[in-house]
Design a protein around this motif. Sequence first.
Motif, PDB file in Angstrom:
ATOM      1  N   LEU A 236      49.141  39.652  39.354  1.00  0.00           N
ATOM      2  CA  LEU A 236      48.100  38.896  38.664  1.00  0.00           C
ATOM      3  C   LEU A 236      46.730  39.394  39.119  1.00  0.00           C
ATOM      4  O   LEU A 236      46.480  39.533  40.310  1.00  0.00           O
ATOM      5  N   LYS A 237      45.857  39.664  38.160  1.00  0.00           N
ATOM      6  CA  LYS A 237      44.476  40.048  38.484  1.00  0.00           C
ATOM      7  C   LYS A 237      43.627  38.773  38.459  1.00  0.00           C
ATOM      8  O   LYS A 237      43.004  38.441  37.451  1.00  0.00           O
ATOM      9  N   VAL A 238      43.649  38.065  39.576  1.00  0.00           N
ATOM     10  CA  VAL A 238      43.026  36.746  39.637  1.00  0.00           C
ATOM     11  C   VAL A 238      41.517  36.875  39.814  1.00  0.00           C
ATOM     12  O   VAL A 238      41.041  37.572  40.717  1.00  0.00           O
ATOM     13  N   ASP A 279      44.465  34.946  35.949  1.00  0.00           N
ATOM     14  CA  ASP A 279      44.445  36.250  35.294  1.00  0.00           C
ATOM     15  C   ASP A 279      44.028  36.025  33.840  1.00  0.00           C
ATOM     16  O   ASP A 279      44.838  35.588  33.011  1.00  0.00           O
ATOM     17  N   THR A 280      42.772  36.301  33.532  1.00  0.00           N
ATOM     18  CA  THR A 280      42.247  35.983  32.196  1.00  0.00           C
ATOM     19  C   THR A 280      42.950  36.768  31.089  1.00  0.00           C
ATOM     20  O   THR A 280      43.139  36.242  29.980  1.00  0.00           O
ATOM     21  N   GLU A 281      43.354  37.995  31.384  1.00  0.00           N
ATOM     22  CA  GLU A 281      44.038  38.790  30.354  1.00  0.00           C
ATOM     23  C   GLU A 281      45.343  38.116  29.931  1.00  0.00           C
ATOM     24  O   GLU A 281      45.646  37.991  28.743  1.00  0.00           O
ATOM     25  N   LYS A 282      46.105  37.663  30.927  1.00  0.00           N
ATOM     26  CA  LYS A 282      47.382  37.006  30.610  1.00  0.00           C
ATOM     27  C   LYS A 282      47.152  35.618  30.023  1.00  0.00           C
ATOM     28  O   LYS A 282      47.893  35.173  29.129  1.00  0.00           O
ATOM     29  N   HIS A 366      51.616  31.951  37.035  1.00  0.00           N
ATOM     30  CA  HIS A 366      50.433  31.307  37.609  1.00  0.00           C
ATOM     31  C   HIS A 366      50.789  30.090  38.461  1.00  0.00           C
ATOM     32  O   HIS A 366      49.895  29.392  38.954  1.00  0.00           O
TER      33      HIS A 366
END
Length: 391
Positions: A236-238, A279-282, A366
């Motif tokens: 996850l790109k948090v 992770d805004t993309e997900k 998440h």
Amino acid sequence: MKQTNSPNSIPIKSSRIVLTSKEKSELIIEGIVTVILLLLVNIAVLAVARVLIDDSLAVKNVIFGFKEVLVKTFFNYSFYSMRNAAVIFMVILDLIILYWRLIRRYHQMQLRHIIKELHYIANGNYGHRIPFELSGDLGRVIESINGLVDSTVEAIEEERRIEKSKDELITNISHDIRTPLTSIIGYLGLIEEKQYHNEEDLLKYTHTAYSKAKQMKVLVDDLFEYTKVRQPSSPLKVIEFDMAQLLEQLSVDFELDATRKGVTIDVIATPIPFIMTGDTEKLVRLFNNLLSNALKYGGNCSKILLQVEEVGNEAIITVSNNGDPIPENALNQLFDRFYRVEESRSQETGGTGLGLAIAQSIVTLHGGYIYAKSDQEWTSFVTHLPLNNNN
């Protein structure tokens, strides 16, 4: 006769191990042999002691000195009393040794019964459990074996579920790809064989093949996304972001499609700005799927409502539409991959059946959870996400 239980049932316990006639005979023979050996040892000890006493003056002096002390201390014990005490001591020692040997042999027989039960389980009878309730080390061994068998059966069942799930996945993918692929091959075959009357027919065939190819691409993209987010190790790109702003942007992105269908999209956020991490993309993919689902399958829908509120350490995001309600028996299956409430309507709208499964996987990544509820007024998908994601 063996007693079998289902893998999830509680094994029937027995208070003790029932010995067979042969084992009882072995135990009796063990006792007799032990008694004979102890008698021989006792006779040998007495004989050796008598020889030592008769032949050694020093030993005699020690014994008679010990006797005088006992006589003064313990009410004039005679020599015969000392001898009787020695005999009683030897008898007690013999009984202890006899008990030790018998109980050791009995434990060996118990272990033999346990091993026999273990072999029975090892032969494929995984529903069976060792039905003995013992104390001590053997009891702990039985508990460990039964626990290990339970874990093994659970692992086997999980492996079977995974294998079945893979087979179902391949079957569904094959079915969903074959349908548009058949159309593509069919129309391209007509073009290849020049079986069209004019340019209008040619454009119609190519357009249909193109549409079916795009449908296949959507399926492949969804499948790729599904397998990617299903991995527990998927990173996850948090980052920190404003959930209210994210939902507002999504409503703008869907505004054109919604207007064409006569649907309005409203966003309600408390508080504003609504700052959280994730992770805004997900998350964009998550709510994109929920909005697409509402537009595609919300029959007679005129309004979609996006709500986000802070409750404790959670953000609760609800995507609701006032379209036709979802049947009660379908609510629990909505997040199963390839599940469609109405197969015919799904085919018309071009759904892959993976959108909600992807959404659930993203929520799980998440550390949250998602569920659906539906009544005559609203059909809602409720997502619970942690405000501060540490994954």
